[in-house]
Design a protein around this motif. Structure first.
Motif, mmCIF file in Angstrom:
data_model
loop_
_atom_site.group_PDB
_atom_site.id
_atom_site.type_symbol
_atom_site.label_atom_id
_atom_site.label_comp_id
_atom_site.label_asym_id
_atom_site.label_seq_id
_atom_site.Cartn_x
_atom_site.Cartn_y
_atom_site.Cartn_z
ATOM 1 N N ARG A 73 31.186 48.845 21.580
ATOM 2 C CA ARG A 73 30.451 48.057 20.554
ATOM 3 C C ARG A 73 30.745 48.214 19.247
ATOM 4 N N ALA A 133 34.070 46.619 18.422
ATOM 5 C CA ALA A 133 34.036 45.249 18.447
ATOM 6 C C ALA A 133 33.484 44.816 16.787
ATOM 7 N N ASP A 134 32.623 45.827 16.410
ATOM 8 C CA ASP A 134 31.899 45.279 15.178
ATOM 9 C C ASP A 134 33.000 45.605 13.996
ATOM 10 N N ARG A 138 35.498 42.691 14.157
ATOM 11 C CA ARG A 138 34.703 41.322 13.669
ATOM 12 C C ARG A 138 34.849 41.559 12.237
ATOM 13 N N ASP A 185 39.183 37.329 16.047
ATOM 14 C CA ASP A 185 38.766 36.477 16.885
ATOM 15 C C ASP A 185 37.996 37.163 18.034
ATOM 16 N N ARG A 186 36.893 36.534 18.382
ATOM 17 C CA ARG A 186 36.163 37.178 19.393
ATOM 18 C C ARG A 186 36.961 37.335 20.778
ATOM 19 N N ASP A 187 37.617 36.305 21.281
ATOM 20 C CA ASP A 187 38.499 36.614 22.355
ATOM 21 C C ASP A 187 39.434 37.700 22.272
ATOM 22 N N ILE A 235 39.279 40.331 20.285
ATOM 23 C CA ILE A 235 38.313 41.505 20.392
ATOM 24 C C ILE A 235 38.035 42.011 21.751
ATOM 25 N N ALA A 236 37.409 40.882 22.693
ATOM 26 C CA ALA A 236 37.033 41.060 24.026
ATOM 27 C C ALA A 236 38.359 41.725 24.700
ATOM 28 N N THR A 276 39.145 45.402 23.523
ATOM 29 C CA THR A 276 38.159 46.350 23.837
ATOM 30 C C THR A 276 38.022 46.611 25.446
#
Length: 152
Positions: A64, A67-68, A71, A76-78, A80-81, A84
């Motif tokens: 987490r 990821a922060d 960000r 991009d969120r994808d 990051i996912a 991680t």
């Protein structure tokens, strides 16, 4: 810009901001970043993967928290996912155990078990670990403070 890239990898968003700060026109910045991407100097996916491995290993940060950070770096969120996802629950627990064991050694003079528990939990929470990991790790470390890493 090349000097900035020679120090460490940067995300595209970080480089866009650096160019904007230097008042480089948007069309020139876009061309430059496009070329950097073509030749492999800018790759957000590779940057994110490297960032996760490095910060998890050295900083002992949770998924987490990583990821922060990504960000905030404009990833991009994808991406990051995906980056991680390389860390599983066992990796997080192992890193949290190591962090807790180190913290426990620095608290040798504290005799009150509740204070020790509270400080360990707070140290782990500041690194972004969830309550399930915090509870598991604090319980294990305090159960056998002589060698907490044996229980992993």
């Amino acid at each position: 810009m090349l000097r900035k890239l020679s120090l460490r990898a940067h995300s595209r968003a970080e480089l866009e901001k650096a160019l904007a700060d230097k008042q480089v026109p948007d069309d020139v910045a876009e061309q430059l970043l496009g070329r950097f991407t073509e030749v492999g100097l800018v790759d957000d996916a590779a940057f994110a993967a490297q960032w996760v491995q490095s910060r998890h290993r050295v900083g002992r940060l949770s998924r987490r928290a990583l990821a922060d950070e990504l960000r905030r770096k404009g990833i991009d969120r994808d991406v990051i996912a995906e980056a991680t996802q390389a860390l599983d629950h066992d990796d997080e627990v192992a890193a949290a155990m190591d962090l807790a064991a180190r913290k426990l050694r620095s608290m040798a003079s504290i005799t009150d078990p509740m204070v020790r528990r509270r400080r360990l939990a707070a140290a782990l929470a500041r690194r972004g670990y969830g309550s399930d990991v915090v509870h598991t790790v604090v319980t294990r470390v305090l159960a056998d403070p002589a060698d907490p890493l044996d229980t992993v």
